[in-house]
Design a protein around this motif. Structure first.
Motif, PDB file in Angstrom:
ATOM      1  N   VAL A  46       0.796  -1.183  -0.166  1.00 13.24           N
ATOM      2  CA  VAL A  46      -0.037  -0.136   0.005  1.00 13.24           C
ATOM      3  C   VAL A  46       0.675   1.058   0.009  1.00 13.24           C
TER       4      VAL A  46
ATOM      5  N   PRO B 149      -3.520  -1.467   5.695  1.00 21.14           N
ATOM      6  CA  PRO B 149      -3.654  -0.132   5.469  1.00 21.14           C
ATOM      7  C   PRO B 149      -2.883   0.818   6.210  1.00 21.14           C
ATOM      8  N   LEU B 150      -2.507   2.035   5.861  1.00 21.57           N
ATOM      9  CA  LEU B 150      -1.610   2.866   6.393  1.00 21.57           C
ATOM     10  C   LEU B 150      -2.327   3.226   7.704  1.00 21.57           C
TER      11      LEU B 150
ATOM     12  N   ASP C 180       1.414  -5.179   3.949  1.00 14.87           N
ATOM     13  CA  ASP C 180       0.282  -5.002   2.887  1.00 14.87           C
ATOM     14  C   ASP C 180      -1.032  -4.348   3.974  1.00 14.87           C
TER      15      ASP C 180
END
Length: 450
Positions: free
Chosen positions: A29, A121-122, A119
Motif C-alpha cells: 500500500v 492499510p496505512l 500490506d
C-alpha cells in the motif's frame, strides 16, 4: 547452561518458522502516504533507538568499575531480545485486534511474525510497518530502564528471562490498554502522549518490586562511587537528543504538534536539570554533574505523557516540580528505607512518570491538541473529569506494574535463580557473568603482583 540451550533452540525454531511464513505481498500500500511524515518518523524511530545506548552509558557511568560492562550489556541485549519478541508476538499483543472486546490485550495472531504488516492499510499517513518499528523502540527501552535497580545483583540469564516475561505480560498489555483504540484506558479518555504511563511508570514500579524482592534480610545497603562521570554526561546527552524522537515522534507526523512536543520536551528537561542542582544547593550540597544529569532525565520522564497536550510554559512548571519531588523521594528512599534501588529507577521513572501523569490531568489543554485531548485539565478550566480518570488510571497502572512484576520476578527466580552469589558479587558481574574485564591488563598485573 541448560537455560542457554533452551534460548538457543527457541531462537533457531523461530528463525526456521520465519522461513515458512507467507511471502511478502507483491503490492504494498502506497496511496495516501505522506513522504514528509515518513521521513520524520524514520528519523524519530532512529532517535528513540539511540536512547537505549544512551541509557547504557548513563547507567554504566554510575556503577562500580567491575560492573560497567554487565550493566551496559543489559541495555544492549534488550535491543536484540525485544526486537525478536516484538516481531514474533509482542506487536500483536500491544496493537493487534482487541481480544474479547474487554480492552485488555491484543490478539496474538493478528500480526504473528509480522504477517500482514506490510500490506496492511496505512497508519494515518505512514505505513503500518513504520509505526510498528517506532513502537518497537519504546518496547526496547522500557525493560532496559529497570536494569538500574538490580545492576550488579542479578544473573544475566535470569535477566533475559525476566525482560521477556515483563514485555509480554506487563508492557504489551499496558500499551494495548493505553494506545489501542479498543484499550480500556484509551476508552476512559486517559492521555499518555509518549509513554509516561506505559514506559516510565511500568518500569519504575517494576523497579520498586525488584528492589524489594532482591533485598536480603540483614544485608547492609551498598553505596557506590560513580565509576565514570563523563559516561553519565554522555549518556544524558544521548538520552536528551533521542528523547526528541520519543516525544515529538509520537505526533506521528511532521507538523505543528510535533514541533510543540519538541519544544515542551527541551523546556521541561532544562528546567528540571536546573531545579535539581538548585534544590541540592539549597540543602547545602554542591552542584554536581550527576545531579544535573539525573534532574534533566526526570524532566524528560515527567513531560513524556504531557508533551503533546500542554503549553511550553506549562512544561517549565512540570519539569521544575517533577525534579524537586523526585529529589525528595530519592533522599527519603536513601535515608529512611532499606530499599536498594541501585540507580534510583523508582524515584526517577516511577515517581517522575506518576507526576507527569497527574500534571497532564491538571494542565492538558485542547488549544494544543484538540483532536486527541479528551478534555481540559483542572487548572485550565476547572474541569475535574480528566484529573479524576488520571488518578484512577494511576492506581490501576501502579498496582498492575508492581504486583505483576513481583509475580514475574518470583516465576523467573523459580526457573533461573535471580541473585548472584556473594562470591560472584565480590568478583563483579563483568567477570562472573561474562568473563570480561574493563581493564584486563591492570587486573592481570594486580593478580601477578598478588
Amino acid at each position: 547452561m541448560k537455560n542457554s540451550i533452551v534460548f538457543l533452540v527457541l531462537l533457531i525454531a523461530i528463525s526456521v518458522l520465519a522461513v515458512f511464513m507467507p511471502a511478502v505481498p507483491t503490492t504494498i500500500v502506497t496511496e495516501g502516504i505522506n513522504s514528509g511524515d515518513v521521513a520524520w518518523m524514520l528519523c524519530a524511530s532512529a532517535l528513540v533507538l539511540l536512547m537505549t545506548p544512551g541509557l547504557a552509558y548513563f547507567y554504566g557511568g554510575m556503577i562500580d568499575t567491575k560492573n560497567i560492562i554487565s550493566t551496559m550489556l543489559q541495555s544492549f541485549v534488550a535491543m536484540g531480545v525485544i526486537s525478536v519478541l516484538w516481531i514474533v508476538v509482542g506487536f500483536s499483543i500491544a496493537f493487534g485486534d482487541d481480544l474479547g472486546g474487554a480492552g485488555l490485550i491484543g490478539n496474538p495472531a493478528t500480526y504473528f511474525m509480522f504477517s500482514g504488516v506490510l500490506d496492511a492499510p496505512l497508519f494515518g499517513t505512514i505505513p503500518l510497518v513504520l509505526f510498528a518499528f517506532f513502537q518497537l523502540k519504546f518496547a526496547i527501552i522500557t525493560p532496559a530502564l529497570i536494569t538500574g535497580t538490580f545492576a550488579e545483583r542479578i544473573r544475566f540469564k535470569s535477566y533475559v528471562l525476566f525482560i521477556i516475561l515483563f514485555s509480554l505480560f506487563i508492557y504489551a498489555p499496558l500499551a494495548h490498554w493505553t494506545w489501542h483504540s479498543g484499550g480500556f484506558l484509551f476508552k476512559m479518555g486517559v492521555l499518555d502522549f509518549a509513554g509516561g504511563t506505559v514506559v516510565h511508570m511500568s518500569a519504575g514500579f517494576a523497579a520498586l518490586a525488584a528492589s524489594m524482592y532482591l533485598k536480603s534480610k540483614g544485608e547492609e545497603k551498598h553505596t557506590m562511587t560513580p565509576a565514570n562521570v563523563p559516561f553519565v554526561l554522555l549518556g544524558t546527552g544521548l538520552l536528551w537528543f533521542g528523547w526528541f524522537g520519543f516525544n515529538a515522534g509520537s505526533a506521528l507526523s511532521a507538523g505543528a504538534l510535533a514541533a510543540s512536543a519538541f519544544a515542551t520536551t527541551n523546556t521541561a528537561s532544562a528546567a528540571a536539570g536546573l531545579a535539581w542542582i538548585l534544590f541540592d544547593m539549597a540543602k547545602g550540597k554542591k552542584p554536581s554533574a550527576i545531579g544535573f544529569c539525573i534532574g534533566a532525565v526526570v524532566g524528560l520522564v515527567a513531560i513524556t505523557p504531557a508533551a503533546g497536550f500542554v503549553t511550553i510554559p506549562s512544561s517549565l512548571f512540570i519539569g521544575t516540580f517533577a525534579a524537586i519531588i523526585s529529589n525528595i523521594v530519592v533522599h527519603w528512599k536513601s535515608t529512611k528505607t532499606s530499599l536498594e534501588d541501585t540507580l534510583d529507577v523508582f524515584p526517577c521513572h516511577g515517581v517522575g512518570g506518576a507526576v507527569g501523569m497527574i500534571m497532564t490531568g491538571l494542565l492538558a489543554t485542547q488549544a494544543i491538541n484538540g483532536a486527541n485531548t479528551t478534555g481540559n485539565g483542572l487548572l485550565i478550566d476547572g474541569s475535574t473529569h480528566l484529573i479524576t480518570i488520571h488518578l484512577l488510571a494511576l492506581v490501576i497502572v501502579v498496582a498492575f506494574s508492581f504486583f505483576g512484576s513481583l509475580l514475574l520476578l518470583k516465576i523467573t527466580d523459580l526457573i533461573s535463580p535471580l541473585k548472584v552469589s556473594a562470591e560472584e558479587k565480590k568478583a563483579g558481574s563483568d567477570y562472573s557473568q561474562h568473563g570480561e574485564k574493563l581493564f584486563p591488563l591492570d587486573f592481570t598485573m594486580k593478580e601477578e603482583i598478588a
